[in-house]
Motif scaffolding. Structure first.
Motif, PDB file in Angstrom:
ATOM      1  N   ILE A 122       0.801  -1.158  -0.069  1.00 45.39           N
ATOM      2  CA  ILE A 122      -0.076   0.007   0.127  1.00 45.39           C
ATOM      3  C   ILE A 122       1.038   1.094   0.048  1.00 45.39           C
ATOM      4  N   THR A 123       2.043   1.300   0.728  1.00 48.67           N
ATOM      5  CA  THR A 123       2.941   2.349   1.039  1.00 48.67           C
ATOM      6  C   THR A 123       3.567   2.642  -0.461  1.00 48.67           C
ATOM      7  N   LEU A 163       3.239   6.065  -2.763  1.00 51.15           N
ATOM      8  CA  LEU A 163       4.496   6.811  -2.984  1.00 51.15           C
ATOM      9  C   LEU A 163       4.565   6.916  -4.665  1.00 51.15           C
ATOM     10  N   LEU A 164       4.574   5.597  -5.314  1.00 53.66           N
ATOM     11  CA  LEU A 164       4.994   5.624  -6.719  1.00 53.66           C
ATOM     12  C   LEU A 164       3.803   6.280  -7.686  1.00 53.66           C
ATOM     13  N   SER A 165       2.575   6.419  -7.219  1.00 52.26           N
ATOM     14  CA  SER A 165       1.543   6.726  -7.939  1.00 52.26           C
ATOM     15  C   SER A 165       1.412   8.288  -7.744  1.00 52.26           C
ATOM     16  N   VAL A 201       5.187  13.985 -11.721  1.00 50.83           N
ATOM     17  CA  VAL A 201       5.780  14.316 -12.777  1.00 50.83           C
ATOM     18  C   VAL A 201       4.992  14.546 -14.046  1.00 50.83           C
ATOM     19  N   VAL A 202       3.650  13.975 -14.095  1.00 49.68           N
ATOM     20  CA  VAL A 202       2.951  14.089 -15.396  1.00 49.68           C
ATOM     21  C   VAL A 202       2.393  15.226 -15.279  1.00 49.68           C
TER      22      VAL A 202
END
Length: 115
Positions: free
Chosen positions: A89-90, A94-96, A102-103
């Protein structure tokens, strides 16, 4: 009819219409989202008057914390499941978040240069 009841009925009608449309498109978009979009469009086109939903809208937004209670209780009920998957979940959170930042940054850079 009392203004608050009338406004509540208007909101429920848009929710019901949104749910029917959502069902027709195999729940691709949630019914409450479709209902809000339709209600926004109806307000913008003056199909319904703002004052007819104003009082109930203020009541609902002022008491919004009550709307989050079921979700909070659900999280507490699934505490062990969440705890056993906390690393995934963490990492996903973080990645999303990084991907969205960035996007959005790239899009802003591209669009900002045009103006």
């Amino acid at each position: 009819m009392h203004q608050g009841i009338r406004g509540f009925l208007i909101i429920l009608i848009f929710l019901a219409i949104g749910n029917v449309i959502s069902w027709l498109i195999n729940n691709f978009v949630p019914g409450n989202v479709i209902g809000m979009i339709l209600m926004f469009a109806a307000l913008q086109m003056h199909i319904i008057e703002e004052k007819s939903v104003e009082s109930i809208s203020k009541l609902l937004t002022n008491n919004m914390t009550l709307m989050f209670l079921p979700a909070g209780v659900g999280l507490m009920a699934a505490y062990e499941l969440i705890l056993s998957n906390i690393a995934g979940i963490t990492l996903a959170t973080l990645l999303s978040t990084i991907i969205v930042l960035v996007v959005v940054g790239k899009i802003q850079d591209k669009w900002g240069k045009k103006e």
